[in-house]
Design an enzyme around this catalytic site. Structure first.
Site, PDB file in Angstrom:
ATOM      1  N   ASN A   1       0.709  -1.024  -0.245  1.00 44.03           N
ATOM      2  CA  ASN A   1      -0.091  -0.146  -0.160  1.00 44.03           C
ATOM      3  C   ASN A   1       0.731   0.861  -0.309  1.00 44.03           C
ATOM      4  O   ASN A   1       1.336   1.160   0.789  1.00 44.03           O
ATOM      5  CB  ASN A   1      -1.079   0.111   0.955  1.00 44.03           C
ATOM      6  CG  ASN A   1      -1.380   1.458   1.646  1.00 44.03           C
ATOM      7  OD1 ASN A   1      -1.787   2.091   0.556  1.00 44.03           O
ATOM      8  ND2 ASN A   1      -1.731   1.324   3.043  1.00 44.03           N
TER       9      ASN A   1
ATOM     10  N   LYS B   1      -0.086   4.395  -0.697  1.00 51.47           N
ATOM     11  CA  LYS B   1      -0.420   5.709   0.229  1.00 51.47           C
ATOM     12  C   LYS B   1      -0.414   6.355  -1.117  1.00 51.47           C
ATOM     13  O   LYS B   1      -0.155   6.489  -1.734  1.00 51.47           O
ATOM     14  CB  LYS B   1      -0.333   5.493   2.056  1.00 51.47           C
ATOM     15  CG  LYS B   1       0.021   4.449   2.671  1.00 51.47           C
ATOM     16  CD  LYS B   1      -0.336   4.970   4.765  1.00 51.47           C
ATOM     17  CE  LYS B   1       0.081   3.744   4.735  1.00 51.47           C
ATOM     18  NZ  LYS B   1       0.378   3.835   5.719  1.00 51.47           N
TER      19      LYS B   1
ATOM     20  N   HIS C   1      -9.745   1.454   4.578  1.00 51.33           N
ATOM     21  CA  HIS C   1      -7.878   1.472   5.480  1.00 51.33           C
ATOM     22  C   HIS C   1      -8.341   2.320   6.996  1.00 51.33           C
ATOM     23  O   HIS C   1      -8.888   3.501   6.189  1.00 51.33           O
ATOM     24  CB  HIS C   1      -6.915   1.969   4.790  1.00 51.33           C
ATOM     25  CG  HIS C   1      -5.556   1.836   4.901  1.00 51.33           C
ATOM     26  ND1 HIS C   1      -4.978   2.692   6.008  1.00 51.33           N
ATOM     27  CD2 HIS C   1      -4.458   1.089   4.750  1.00 51.33           C
ATOM     28  CE1 HIS C   1      -3.631   2.499   6.000  1.00 51.33           C
ATOM     29  NE2 HIS C   1      -3.522   1.440   6.030  1.00 51.33           N
TER      30      HIS C   1
ATOM     31  N   GLU D   1      -7.102   4.559   7.781  1.00 56.50           N
ATOM     32  CA  GLU D   1      -6.398   6.026   7.241  1.00 56.50           C
ATOM     33  C   GLU D   1      -8.167   7.287   6.450  1.00 56.50           C
ATOM     34  O   GLU D   1      -8.432   8.115   7.131  1.00 56.50           O
ATOM     35  CB  GLU D   1      -5.278   6.868   6.651  1.00 56.50           C
ATOM     36  CG  GLU D   1      -3.683   6.343   7.387  1.00 56.50           C
ATOM     37  CD  GLU D   1      -2.869   5.535   6.466  1.00 56.50           C
ATOM     38  OE1 GLU D   1      -2.862   5.655   5.682  1.00 56.50           O
ATOM     39  OE2 GLU D   1      -1.742   4.742   7.416  1.00 56.50           O
TER      40      GLU D   1
ATOM     41  N   GLU E   1      -5.376  -4.516  10.257  1.00 53.92           N
ATOM     42  CA  GLU E   1      -4.434  -3.715  10.645  1.00 53.92           C
ATOM     43  C   GLU E   1      -4.823  -3.453  12.565  1.00 53.92           C
ATOM     44  O   GLU E   1      -5.177  -2.378  11.919  1.00 53.92           O
ATOM     45  CB  GLU E   1      -4.825  -2.845   9.961  1.00 53.92           C
ATOM     46  CG  GLU E   1      -4.748  -3.674   7.924  1.00 53.92           C
ATOM     47  CD  GLU E   1      -3.493  -2.670   7.268  1.00 53.92           C
ATOM     48  OE1 GLU E   1      -1.529  -2.795   7.130  1.00 53.92           O
ATOM     49  OE2 GLU E   1      -4.557  -1.452   6.901  1.00 53.92           O
TER      50      GLU E   1
ATOM     51  N   GLY F   1       2.462   1.889  10.625  1.00 61.81           N
ATOM     52  CA  GLY F   1       3.563   3.430  10.298  1.00 61.81           C
ATOM     53  C   GLY F   1       4.112   3.352  12.013  1.00 61.81           C
ATOM     54  O   GLY F   1       4.620   4.535  11.912  1.00 61.81           O
TER      55      GLY F   1
ATOM     56  N   SER G   1       3.552  -2.417  10.079  1.00 60.91           N
ATOM     57  CA  SER G   1       4.577  -2.212  10.658  1.00 60.91           C
ATOM     58  C   SER G   1       5.145  -3.359  10.474  1.00 60.91           C
ATOM     59  O   SER G   1       6.031  -3.781  11.025  1.00 60.91           O
ATOM     60  CB  SER G   1       5.080  -2.070  11.993  1.00 60.91           C
ATOM     61  OG  SER G   1       4.933  -0.244  12.279  1.00 60.91           O
TER      62      SER G   1
HETATM   63  P1  PGA Z   1       2.867  -0.002   7.990  1.00 54.10           P
HETATM   64  O1  PGA Z   1       1.297   0.673   6.818  1.00 54.10           O
HETATM   65  O2  PGA Z   1       3.188  -1.051   7.396  1.00 54.10           O
HETATM   66  O3  PGA Z   1       3.521   1.418   7.399  1.00 54.10           O
HETATM   67  O4  PGA Z   1       2.671   0.329   9.144  1.00 54.10           O
HETATM   68  C1  PGA Z   1       0.495  -0.652   6.512  1.00 54.10           C
HETATM   69  C2  PGA Z   1      -0.709  -0.360   6.340  1.00 54.10           C
HETATM   70  O5  PGA Z   1      -1.101   0.991   6.261  1.00 54.10           O
HETATM   71  O6  PGA Z   1      -1.675  -0.831   5.415  1.00 54.10           O
END
Ligand code: PGA
Length: 255
Positions: A13, A15, A101, A103, A173, A179, A216
């Site tokens: 992803n 983003k 997601h 976010e 998630e 992140g 992560s």
């Molecule tokens: P990350 O993001 O691997 O940077 O933690 C995962 C995601 O948001 O799908």
């Protein structure tokens, strides 16, 4: 890993990172890598302006290399400023879209119901849907993880009582792991995946689709996650922007 016959899903992803030229360059190198994949598949979700560049690679490339969008609307056209329809994504060559997601849920205020309506694209188009669920840190501390997963998935079953499981991947998630560099521990991942499986079985009266873990994920922790019995893949943010890291994750997925 859930089932030795199913491919390990390595889903990047990206983003709101990488302008189209940079996205194309990275994806082109990854597409070459993906040609030798036998046990895993690489799915990439770049930002919308880069989709056409990536699906032009997809058209030339191997079946193990899929490109999809980070969000999708449920209607095929209409007065929905800022949205993209299943038909548009399909015509571009996308094979999947991510919905819900964290976010989108937490920064842009997308509700359970709105996210679930987006998943209708799986019913009305050939796109597969990666349906993201997960609790916040506060919810976990209050012991509400199962309740939150039931609420988020419940909204899906309110829209689609009997989803076509072949069109879905669930991404678990935990919001606090995204992140943050703080990956969920194996026991927590396993128990959340079990909860998701049980909810799906109970509500949809069928086996649960593959469940991927996200939050992560890195080359350092990927093996300990993918070896868990209920984990079918990973949704990867930060590490998927780095060619070497993603290559290493794919090589672990193959072995
Ligand atoms: P990350 O993001 O691997 O940077 O933690 C995962 C995601 O948001 O799908």
């Amino acid at each position: 890993m859930t089932d030795s016959d199913s491919p390990v899903l390595v889903i990047g992803n990206w983003k709101m990172n990488l302008c189209p030229q940079a996205a194309f360059s990275l994806a082109e190198r990854l597409a070459v890598e993906s040609r030798s994949l036998r046990k895993s598949q690489l799915w990439l979700a770049p930002a919308f302006p880069s989709l056409a560049a990536l699906t032009s690679i997809n058209n030339l490339g191997a079946p193990q290399f899929q490109v999809g969008a980070q969000n999708v609307h449920w209607e095929n056209s209409g007065a929905y400023t800022g949205e993209s329809s299943p038909a548009m994504l399909q015509e571009l060559g996308c094979t999947f879209a991510i919905v819900g997601h964290s976010e989108r849920r937490h920064i842009f205020g997308e509700s359970d119901k709105l996210v679930a309506k987006r998943a209708l694209a799986a019913e009305t188009s050939p796109l597969s849907i990666i349906f993201c669920v997960g609790e916040t840190e506060e919810e976990r501390k209050r012991g509400e993880t199962s309740e939150i997963l039931a609420r988020q998935l419940g909204a899906l079953f309110d829209q689609i009582p009997s989803p076509n499981r072949a069109k879905f991947v669930i991404a678990y998630e935990p919001v606090w792991a995204i992140g943050s560099g703080q990956v969920a521990n194996p026991a927590d991942i396993s128990s959340a995946h079990q909860v998701i499986r049980d909810i799906w079985r109970e509500r949809a009266k069928q086996e649960c689709p593959p469940i991927a873990y996200g939050g992560s994920v890195s080359p350092e922790n990927f093996s300990s996650i993918i070896e868990l019995p209920l984990v079918a893949g990973a949704l990867i943010g930060g590490a998927s922007l780095d060619f070497e890291k993603l290559k290493e994750i794919l090589s672990i997925a193959e072995n």
